[in-house]
Design a protein around this motif. Sequence first.
Motif, PDB file in Angstrom:
ATOM      1  N   HIS A  62      27.143  28.340 -70.405  1.00 25.92           N
ATOM      2  CA  HIS A  62      27.907  27.437 -71.267  1.00 25.92           C
ATOM      3  C   HIS A  62      27.388  27.385 -72.700  1.00 25.92           C
ATOM      4  O   HIS A  62      27.873  26.576 -73.490  1.00 25.92           O
ATOM      5  CB  HIS A  62      27.880  26.019 -70.684  1.00 25.92           C
ATOM      6  N   CYS A  63      26.427  28.222 -73.037  1.00 27.97           N
ATOM      7  CA  CYS A  63      25.800  28.136 -74.366  1.00 27.97           C
ATOM      8  C   CYS A  63      26.757  28.580 -75.467  1.00 27.97           C
ATOM      9  O   CYS A  63      27.419  29.624 -75.368  1.00 27.97           O
ATOM     10  CB  CYS A  63      24.535  29.002 -74.392  1.00 27.97           C
ATOM     11  N   ASP A  64      26.829  27.784 -76.534  1.00 30.98           N
ATOM     12  CA  ASP A  64      27.624  28.106 -77.712  1.00 30.98           C
ATOM     13  C   ASP A  64      26.732  28.912 -78.661  1.00 30.98           C
ATOM     14  O   ASP A  64      26.017  28.353 -79.489  1.00 30.98           O
ATOM     15  CB  ASP A  64      28.096  26.804 -78.376  1.00 30.98           C
ATOM     16  N   ASP A 150      33.620  19.508 -76.453  1.00 33.91           N
ATOM     17  CA  ASP A 150      34.419  18.771 -75.473  1.00 33.91           C
ATOM     18  C   ASP A 150      33.840  18.843 -74.059  1.00 33.91           C
ATOM     19  O   ASP A 150      34.294  18.122 -73.173  1.00 33.91           O
ATOM     20  CB  ASP A 150      35.859  19.327 -75.450  1.00 33.91           C
ATOM     21  N   ASP A 151      32.863  19.702 -73.865  1.00 36.12           N
ATOM     22  CA  ASP A 151      32.317  19.922 -72.528  1.00 36.12           C
ATOM     23  C   ASP A 151      30.847  19.514 -72.480  1.00 36.12           C
ATOM     24  O   ASP A 151      30.050  19.928 -73.325  1.00 36.12           O
ATOM     25  CB  ASP A 151      32.471  21.402 -72.147  1.00 36.12           C
ATOM     26  N   ALA A 152      30.478  18.707 -71.485  1.00 35.74           N
ATOM     27  CA  ALA A 152      29.104  18.209 -71.385  1.00 35.74           C
ATOM     28  C   ALA A 152      28.115  19.333 -71.120  1.00 35.74           C
ATOM     29  O   ALA A 152      26.997  19.331 -71.650  1.00 35.74           O
ATOM     30  CB  ALA A 152      29.011  17.159 -70.269  1.00 35.74           C
ATOM     31  N   ALA A 153      28.494  20.320 -70.305  1.00 40.24           N
ATOM     32  CA  ALA A 153      27.594  21.429 -70.006  1.00 40.24           C
ATOM     33  C   ALA A 153      27.302  22.247 -71.260  1.00 40.24           C
ATOM     34  O   ALA A 153      26.166  22.699 -71.476  1.00 40.24           O
ATOM     35  CB  ALA A 153      28.207  22.314 -68.922  1.00 40.24           C
ATOM     36  N   THR A 154      28.318  22.439 -72.097  1.00 37.40           N
ATOM     37  CA  THR A 154      28.121  23.161 -73.359  1.00 37.40           C
ATOM     38  C   THR A 154      27.170  22.401 -74.270  1.00 37.40           C
ATOM     39  O   THR A 154      26.304  23.002 -74.919  1.00 37.40           O
ATOM     40  CB  THR A 154      29.470  23.366 -74.073  1.00 37.40           C
ATOM     41  N   ILE A 209      27.832  12.307 -64.659  1.00 40.59           N
ATOM     42  CA  ILE A 209      27.910  11.612 -65.932  1.00 40.59           C
ATOM     43  C   ILE A 209      29.037  12.206 -66.778  1.00 40.59           C
ATOM     44  O   ILE A 209      29.195  13.426 -66.854  1.00 40.59           O
ATOM     45  CB  ILE A 209      26.561  11.696 -66.692  1.00 40.59           C
ATOM     46  N   SER A 210      29.839  11.364 -67.397  1.00 44.42           N
ATOM     47  CA  SER A 210      30.941  11.824 -68.229  1.00 44.42           C
ATOM     48  C   SER A 210      30.449  12.107 -69.639  1.00 44.42           C
ATOM     49  O   SER A 210      29.371  11.670 -70.046  1.00 44.42           O
ATOM     50  CB  SER A 210      32.046  10.769 -68.272  1.00 44.42           C
ATOM     51  N   LEU A 211      31.270  12.827 -70.409  1.00 42.92           N
ATOM     52  CA  LEU A 211      30.891  13.150 -71.774  1.00 42.92           C
ATOM     53  C   LEU A 211      30.791  11.886 -72.634  1.00 42.92           C
ATOM     54  O   LEU A 211      29.930  11.777 -73.501  1.00 42.92           O
ATOM     55  CB  LEU A 211      31.919  14.121 -72.381  1.00 42.92           C
ATOM     56  N   ALA A 212      31.673  10.902 -72.373  1.00 43.53           N
ATOM     57  CA  ALA A 212      31.631   9.652 -73.142  1.00 43.53           C
ATOM     58  C   ALA A 212      30.327   8.895 -72.891  1.00 43.53           C
ATOM     59  O   ALA A 212      29.687   8.405 -73.818  1.00 43.53           O
ATOM     60  CB  ALA A 212      32.825   8.779 -72.773  1.00 43.53           C
TER      61      ALA A 212
END
Length: 239
Positions: A62-64, A150-154, A209-212
């Motif tokens: 998931h790395c940017d 937008d993605d927690a893993a990223t 856990i959610s991104l928010a």
Amino acid sequence: MILLLVACVLVASSAIQSATGSGFGLIAGPALILIAPWLVPAPLLILTIPMMLMVAARERGHCDTRTVGIATATMIPGIAAGLWVIQRVETASVQLLVAVLALAAGAVMLAGKSVTGSRRTLAGAGAAAGFMGALAAMPGPPLSLTYRPDDAATLRSTLSTIFLVMAAATLMALQFQIGVTGSELLAALALSPLLVCGHLLGSYLARRISLAVLSRTTTYIILAAATVLLAKSVAGLAM
């Protein structure tokens, strides 16, 4: 008693890092400065490397890489500037500056604001993260303010990879300037199993856990850590 407090700090900070992608240096840095200052900066930087490796490896898909490249390219000059300041400015004054900057970033995030993650702003955030990381092991606020995928893993993967590079570069610069002692290395090695415990706990929380919630938690961590550092720096200047 001190060793128990150190253990609690390292487990908690590594769990939050594993779950959110930020928090290890934010929590461990100010806390260890207060209860075990001999563990900052070199032992904490040494511990940062395996901590970030564990998170980055878990989320490796998931790395940017674009963001990592931009931030790390400008982080190196920031680290150099931070180490230059450390050698010439009183420690309490440096910590006061970092605390004020971190509180400002946390306040903006708490208000629901963020800076557009363009190439230019990410480059500036990388330089600021390197500067604050070298000064007080707190590189998180600039990147948390500017990088909001937008993605927690990223988020977890990208920030952990950036912090990994930051820790390795800062440690190398520290070794070149003043050297890392054998006792500091042994202290880090002795404490490293605590990171595994925190990482396992954080991995469990990351799936729930959610991104928010992640963003809100990171903001509260930044504010709490900056407040502690501010109190310490003000006390230091008053003495």
